[in-house]
Write a protein that holds these residues in place. Structure first.
Motif, PDB file in Angstrom:
ATOM      1  N   LYS A 123       7.003  55.607  21.561  1.00  0.00           N
ATOM      2  CA  LYS A 123       6.984  55.631  20.106  1.00  0.00           C
ATOM      3  C   LYS A 123       6.076  56.748  19.611  1.00  0.00           C
ATOM      4  CE  LYS A 123       7.738  50.648  19.587  1.00  0.00           C
ATOM      5  NZ  LYS A 123       7.163  49.363  19.062  1.00  0.00           N
ATOM      6  N   SER A 124       6.501  57.424  18.563  1.00  0.00           N
ATOM      7  CA  SER A 124       5.699  58.484  17.960  1.00  0.00           C
ATOM      8  C   SER A 124       5.548  58.192  16.471  1.00  0.00           C
ATOM      9  CB  SER A 124       6.368  59.842  18.166  1.00  0.00           C
ATOM     10  OG  SER A 124       5.625  60.860  17.534  1.00  0.00           O
ATOM     11  N   SER A 125       4.322  58.304  15.970  1.00  0.00           N
ATOM     12  CA  SER A 125       4.054  57.963  14.573  1.00  0.00           C
ATOM     13  C   SER A 125       3.639  59.195  13.786  1.00  0.00           C
ATOM     14  CB  SER A 125       2.946  56.911  14.482  1.00  0.00           C
ATOM     15  OG  SER A 125       2.569  56.694  13.140  1.00  0.00           O
TER      16      SER A 125
END
Length: 514
Positions: A123-125
């Motif tokens: 996951k990348s935020s």
């Protein structure tokens, strides 16, 4: 879709749509998404140094964004040293970013080598991109931090070393930790009851390593994906980031001279299910407004009527400068709808401060389960030192001494603002905190102001700049400056404002649509 233009006088085609990915409807404003995506592309080498970008009209069509939004993003990128806008020539990726960055005194992320192809997904935020900046300019405004030069590091260091020397392991370590922590919590909840008018016991209190960890734990337990959360507008960017990352859908409600607009809140509650209202009730961030007595009672009634939780954030309680402290909502909450969190002694050195949460016992017990994973260890020596400070009254003495200094600085800051910027600004004198909310009466672009001030040795981080269609404002922290530094900083502000106003091109205000 490809766009033709020149890189270093060589025509090429670059697929902007393949690496500039904008999410319509995302909580992050479009202009910030543009900034993040261009910085990422530059760092990965997708836009080499010296690249001439297409005109804004072409890029607007390509990216499907409003031109004013793109212009604001480009102004910000130029201020950070990533691009250069040359009149009648075009916009270029800078060929000497380090030199330009040093000249402006504004930070940018370090350039990183191109990463290898990943063998796994994760996951990348974009929500949690760090918005804070640093600078080595001699004068710097912040959003209201205390002066580290006033911290009694020597006293704490002596106490810490003394505790280490006297520590003798005569019991199992787990038993020592438990006993020490229980003693610390007893002193801590007594301190909170005394200073904030609470009526809590040990079972209603959780201590954490920081204010940020406290908010993270609370949102983890309270927020599920899609839950609707009310926040004040303008609001605190760090808490908004935490809430958004937890899956909350943020609904901003305006803040006026009496605090959060409860008439608007009630209308929302009548048609939508609200899970949480996040408040900085005693000292709203960033405007420094306190929620009026009438609205304090009304919001507790609304919480009981519509079933939402009030998360009351009181991180800046330590700095009451005039009257007796305004008690938090948690002190008058009879229906147990308030989760109260804050920080302890922001005047202490880094590593000695604490975050805390007070709430119903069952909620605290559940929080402890998650904290054991996030913060499994207890710093026994640190807790013992602070326990002694509370018992001996040293915390109160330090607070009282610093309050005199900060009150003097606030009054001098108010005098300088009035003298140097009369007729150009409006503000109210805060009774607590170490910052003043200043609204500018003239129309100009704050990013241009930031650049002009940096040229004269004054750093204005973007996190203190607020500009919408109706408001141009800055949150100016005075606590970390002595009297001479304040005078120099205000003189630079006044000088740069005069230059902006006298030059129509410099003072042009861009309408924000993002």
């Amino acid at each position: 879709m490809y766009t033709s233009f020149n890189i270093m006088d060589s025509p090429v085609q670059i697929p902007f749509k393949s690496f500039i990915q904008l999410k319509v409807g995302d909580a992050t404003p479009i202009y910030l998404q543009i900034i993040f995506e261009f910085i990422k592309a530059i760092q990965l080498g997708l836009l080499p140094e010296g690249t001439k970008l297409p005109g804004t009209r072409i890029l607007c069509k390509l990216l499907a964004v409003n031109r004013n939004t793109l212009i604001k993003a480009f102004q910000d990128l130029e201020a950070q040293g990533f691009i250069e806008i040359r009149p009648n020539q075009g916009t270029f990726i800078l060929s000497d970013q380090k030199r330009n960055q040093s000249k402006r005194g504004i930070s940018k992320p370090e350039k990183t080598a191109k990463a290898p192809i990943e063998n796994f997904s994760f996951k990348s935020s974009s929500v949690l991109e760090n918005p804070e900046e640093w600078s080595d300019l001699p004068l710097q405004f912040n959003d209201g931090l205390p002066d580290i030069r006033l911290i009694h590091t020597d006293i704490l260091a002596r106490l810490y070393v003394s505790k280490l020397k006297r520590q003798k392991i005569r019991q199992p370590w787990e038993q020592i930790q438990t006993q020490s922590h229980q003693h610390f919590k007893k002193q801590f909840f007594n301190f909170l009851n005394l200073t904030r008018g609470l009526r809590i016991s040990e079972s209603n209190l959780l201590t954490t390593s920081s204010h940020e960890v406290s908010l993270f734990l609370v949102t983890k337990l309270l927020i599920s994906e899609g839950d609707q959360v009310i926040v004040g507008a303008p609001g605190y960017y760090l808490s908004n980031m935490t809430l958004t990352d937890s899956g909350a859908k943020i609904i901003p409600v305006a803040v006026d001279e009496e605090g959060l607009d409860l008439a608007s809140l009630k209308k929302i509650c009548e048609t939508q299910k609200i899970r949480m209202v996040y408040l900085t009730s005693v000292y709203h961030y960033p405007t420094t407004i306190s929620l009026s007595a009438k609205r304090r009672m009304e919001i507790l009634e609304l919480a009981n009527q519509y079933g939402f939780v009030i998360v009351e954030d009181d991180y800046d309680f330590d700095f009451h400068l005039d009257s007796n402290p305004i008690l938090p909502l948690a002190a008058i909450d009879s229906n147990h709808r308030v989760v109260y969190l804050g920080s302890f002694a922001r005047s202490l050195p880094a590593g000695f401060g604490y975050g805390f949460i007070t709430a119903p016992a069952a909620f605290i017990k559940e929080l402890e389960k998650h904290q054991r994973i996030l913060e499994p260890g207890i710093d026994v020596i640190k807790e013992q030192v602070l326990t002694d400070w509370i018992q001996d009254g040293e915390v109160h003495r330090l607070s009282k001494k610093n309050k005199v200094i900060y009150r003097e600085r606030r009054d001098e800051f108010v005098r300088l603002l009035t003298e140097k910027l009369s007729g150009r600004i409006k503000f109210s004198i805060p009774v607590r905190g170490l910052a003043i909310w200043v609204e500018w009466l003239d129309h100009f672009n704050l990013i241009r102001m930031q650049k002009k001030c940096a040229e004269d040795g004054l750093f204005l981080p973007k996190t203190i700049l607020y500009q919408t269609k109706s408001v141009t404002a800055t949150r100016l922290g005075f606590g970390s400056m002595n009297l001479k530094e304040m005078e120099n900083a205000i003189n630079i502000l006044a000088k740069c404002l005069k230059r902006l106003i006298n030059d129509p091109l410099e003072g042009e205000k861009i309408t924000l649509t993002a």
